[in-house]
Design an enzyme around this catalytic site. Structure first.
Site, mmCIF file in Angstrom:
data_model
loop_
_atom_site.group_PDB
_atom_site.id
_atom_site.type_symbol
_atom_site.label_atom_id
_atom_site.label_comp_id
_atom_site.label_asym_id
_atom_site.label_seq_id
_atom_site.Cartn_x
_atom_site.Cartn_y
_atom_site.Cartn_z
ATOM 1 N N ASN A 7 26.316 6.629 92.203
ATOM 2 C CA ASN A 7 25.308 6.020 91.340
ATOM 3 C C ASN A 7 25.633 4.526 91.224
ATOM 4 O OD1 ASN A 7 24.209 4.905 88.937
ATOM 5 N ND2 ASN A 7 23.728 6.954 88.201
ATOM 6 N N ASP A 9 23.920 2.181 89.516
ATOM 7 C CA ASP A 9 23.267 1.525 88.370
ATOM 8 C C ASP A 9 24.041 0.315 87.852
ATOM 9 O OD1 ASP A 9 21.442 3.584 88.399
ATOM 10 O OD2 ASP A 9 22.118 4.514 86.532
ATOM 11 N N HIS A 10 25.371 0.483 87.764
ATOM 12 C CA HIS A 10 26.119 -0.563 87.064
ATOM 13 C C HIS A 10 26.409 -1.789 87.926
ATOM 14 C CE1 HIS A 10 25.802 1.701 83.559
ATOM 15 N NE2 HIS A 10 26.513 2.717 84.015
ATOM 16 N N ARG A 18 23.325 -11.624 84.084
ATOM 17 C CA ARG A 18 23.043 -13.027 84.344
ATOM 18 C C ARG A 18 21.563 -13.296 84.628
ATOM 19 N NH1 ARG A 18 26.962 -17.189 85.292
ATOM 20 N NH2 ARG A 18 28.190 -16.839 83.421
ATOM 21 N N HIS A 43 19.205 5.359 88.367
ATOM 22 C CA HIS A 43 18.423 5.778 87.203
ATOM 23 C C HIS A 43 17.501 4.611 86.848
ATOM 24 C CE1 HIS A 43 18.561 7.496 82.797
ATOM 25 N NE2 HIS A 43 17.330 7.296 83.239
ATOM 26 N N ARG A 45 15.472 3.345 84.326
ATOM 27 C CA ARG A 45 15.213 3.610 82.904
ATOM 28 C C ARG A 45 13.911 2.956 82.478
ATOM 29 N NH1 ARG A 45 20.093 5.543 80.131
ATOM 30 N NH2 ARG A 45 18.788 5.400 78.309
ATOM 31 N N ARG A 49 16.818 -1.592 82.026
ATOM 32 C CA ARG A 49 18.002 -2.364 81.633
ATOM 33 C C ARG A 49 18.938 -2.658 82.809
ATOM 34 N NH1 ARG A 49 21.323 2.011 78.027
ATOM 35 N NH2 ARG A 49 19.343 2.122 76.943
ATOM 36 N N HIS A 50 18.906 -1.817 83.836
ATOM 37 C CA HIS A 50 19.738 -2.150 85.008
ATOM 38 C C HIS A 50 18.908 -2.077 86.292
ATOM 39 C CE1 HIS A 50 20.293 2.187 84.676
ATOM 40 N NE2 HIS A 50 21.276 2.115 83.790
ATOM 41 N N GLU A 70 16.988 9.277 89.304
ATOM 42 C CA GLU A 70 17.041 9.847 87.947
ATOM 43 C C GLU A 70 15.974 9.166 87.124
ATOM 44 O OE1 GLU A 70 20.795 9.215 86.137
ATOM 45 O OE2 GLU A 70 21.865 10.184 87.752
ATOM 46 N N THR A 101 23.001 8.385 79.318
ATOM 47 C CA THR A 101 22.321 9.645 79.016
ATOM 48 C C THR A 101 23.215 10.519 78.134
ATOM 49 O OG1 THR A 101 21.563 9.453 81.284
ATOM 50 C CG2 THR A 101 20.959 11.456 80.114
ATOM 51 N N GLU A 151 21.443 19.908 87.545
ATOM 52 C CA GLU A 151 22.642 19.074 87.551
ATOM 53 C C GLU A 151 23.352 19.362 86.235
ATOM 54 O OE1 GLU A 151 22.515 14.953 88.722
ATOM 55 O OE2 GLU A 151 24.257 14.493 87.475
ATOM 56 N N HIS A 191 28.361 13.098 85.239
ATOM 57 C CA HIS A 191 28.463 12.384 83.976
ATOM 58 C C HIS A 191 29.898 12.349 83.466
ATOM 59 C CE1 HIS A 191 27.381 10.451 80.272
ATOM 60 N NE2 HIS A 191 26.188 10.249 80.798
ATOM 61 N N GLY A 192 30.438 11.151 83.418
ATOM 62 C CA GLY A 192 31.778 10.942 82.862
ATOM 63 C C GLY A 192 32.913 11.280 83.816
ATOM 64 N N GLY A 213 29.058 7.526 88.855
ATOM 65 C CA GLY A 213 28.656 6.128 88.802
ATOM 66 C C GLY A 213 29.696 5.204 88.217
ATOM 67 N N HIS A 214 29.851 5.261 86.890
ATOM 68 C CA HIS A 214 30.628 4.240 86.198
ATOM 69 C C HIS A 214 32.045 4.085 86.743
ATOM 70 C CE1 HIS A 214 32.985 2.337 83.018
ATOM 71 N NE2 HIS A 214 31.890 1.624 82.844
HETATM 72 N N1 PXP Z 1 24.201 12.225 86.412
HETATM 73 C C1 PXP Z 1 23.243 11.877 85.521
HETATM 74 C C2 PXP Z 1 22.059 12.764 85.385
HETATM 75 C C3 PXP Z 1 23.328 10.693 84.777
HETATM 76 O O1 PXP Z 1 22.362 10.373 83.893
HETATM 77 C C4 PXP Z 1 24.436 9.841 84.985
HETATM 78 C C5 PXP Z 1 24.528 8.549 84.245
HETATM 79 O O2 PXP Z 1 23.499 7.705 84.667
HETATM 80 C C6 PXP Z 1 25.411 10.228 85.936
HETATM 81 C C7 PXP Z 1 25.274 11.441 86.611
HETATM 82 C C8 PXP Z 1 26.592 9.384 86.251
HETATM 83 O O3 PXP Z 1 27.425 9.292 85.143
HETATM 84 P P1 PXP Z 1 28.666 8.325 85.166
HETATM 85 O O4 PXP Z 1 28.140 6.920 85.266
HETATM 86 O O5 PXP Z 1 29.345 8.599 83.855
HETATM 87 O O6 PXP Z 1 29.492 8.694 86.364
#
Ligand code: PXP
Length: 236
Positions: A7, A9-10, A18, A43, A45, A49-50, A70, A101, A151, A191-192, A213-214
């Site tokens: 992912n 996104d970040h 910026r 994602h 949104r 935001r990103h 997403e 999320t 998921e 997630h996480g 992602g993160h």
């Molecule tokens: N899966 C879903 C459905 C999510 O919403 C997210 C966060 O955008 C992730 C996975 C990835 O989560 P993380 O950034 O904590 O790895």
């Protein structure tokens, strides 16, 4: 071996900080794929935001593996997905004030809207995944609305620090995976997840893809995207 969906996104979060045009999540996705990622997730949104519309449109043209979009269950997002045609749409709950999320979808509550929107997306050849807590009721409801995948939200497993609680959460995920597979649903998870907590979940059978992602982007900021992706692939 389970697949890795990265992912990005970040990468876009850093760009938006910026308000200029770098770093580009499209370039990050390319590097992630070159390092072996089997999918790219973004994602879009509602508050943009990103990730921006332009990112998803370009990723559709450049991603060579599998593009997973997403998004929230809204008319605007469904129309966007039908225009861009990602390989997979993962429907997620979305709150304007959340940092990320926060929970899974309540599939039973949203049953009629989900049924209608899933049918539209599937008619366009898009696979549909529902982001849910590892709960049997949510899994059965996902099957009833004809989702292709679930998921599993791994947030609670990732947040627990006590080993006994962590084992209990892992078992909850294991039971959910097996119930979903019995109903013919594909299973992804995310997630996480990070480099320290992925091991035990990666060892469970039946999870097709992890969306992370993160933690990958955080490591990529220090050691580079290719190394960050390769190190996660090695753990999987
Ligand atoms: N899966 C879903 C459905 C999510 O919403 C997210 C966060 O955008 C992730 C996975 C990835 O989560 P993380 O950034 O904590 O790895």
């Amino acid at each position: 071996m389970a697949k890795l969906g990265v992912n990005v996104d970040h990468i876009a979060t850093i760009r938006q900080a910026r308000g200029i045009d770098e770093p580009d999540p499209v370039a990050a996705a390319l590097l992630a794929e070159l390092a072996g990622a089997q999918g790219i997730t973004v994602h879009l949104r509602e508050d943009r935001r990103h990730i921006q519309d332009r990112d998803v449109e370009l990723l559709r043209k450049t991603v060579k593996t599998r593009l997973n979009l997403e998004m929230a269950l809204t008319d605007e997002m469904v129309a966007f997905a039908l225009k861009v045609l990602p390989d997979v749409v993962t429907l997620v709950p979305e709150g304007r004030h959340e940092l990320t999320t926060e929970g899974g979808l309540d599939v039973s509550l949203l049953r009629s809207t989900l049924k209608e929107k899933i049918a539209l997306l599937k008619q366009a050849g898009i696979l549909v995944s529902l982001f849910i807590e590892p709960e049997i009721e949510q899994i059965k409801a996902s099957h009833r609305v004809a989702a292709d995948y679930i998921e599993i939200h791994t947030g609670t497993y990732c947040e627990t620090t006590n080993p006994a609680d962590q084992r209990a959460q892992l078992q909850r995920i294991e039971i959910a995976v097996s119930a979903a597979r019995k109903l013919g649903l594909g299973v992804n998870a995310g997630h996480g997840l990070n480099y320290r907590n992925i091991g035990p979940v990666a060892a469970l059978r039946g999870i097709e893809e992890f969306n992370i992602g993160h933690s990958i982007v955080a490591r990529a900021a220090l050691v580079g995207m290719e190394r960050a992706v390769r190190e996660m692939l090695a753990l999987l």
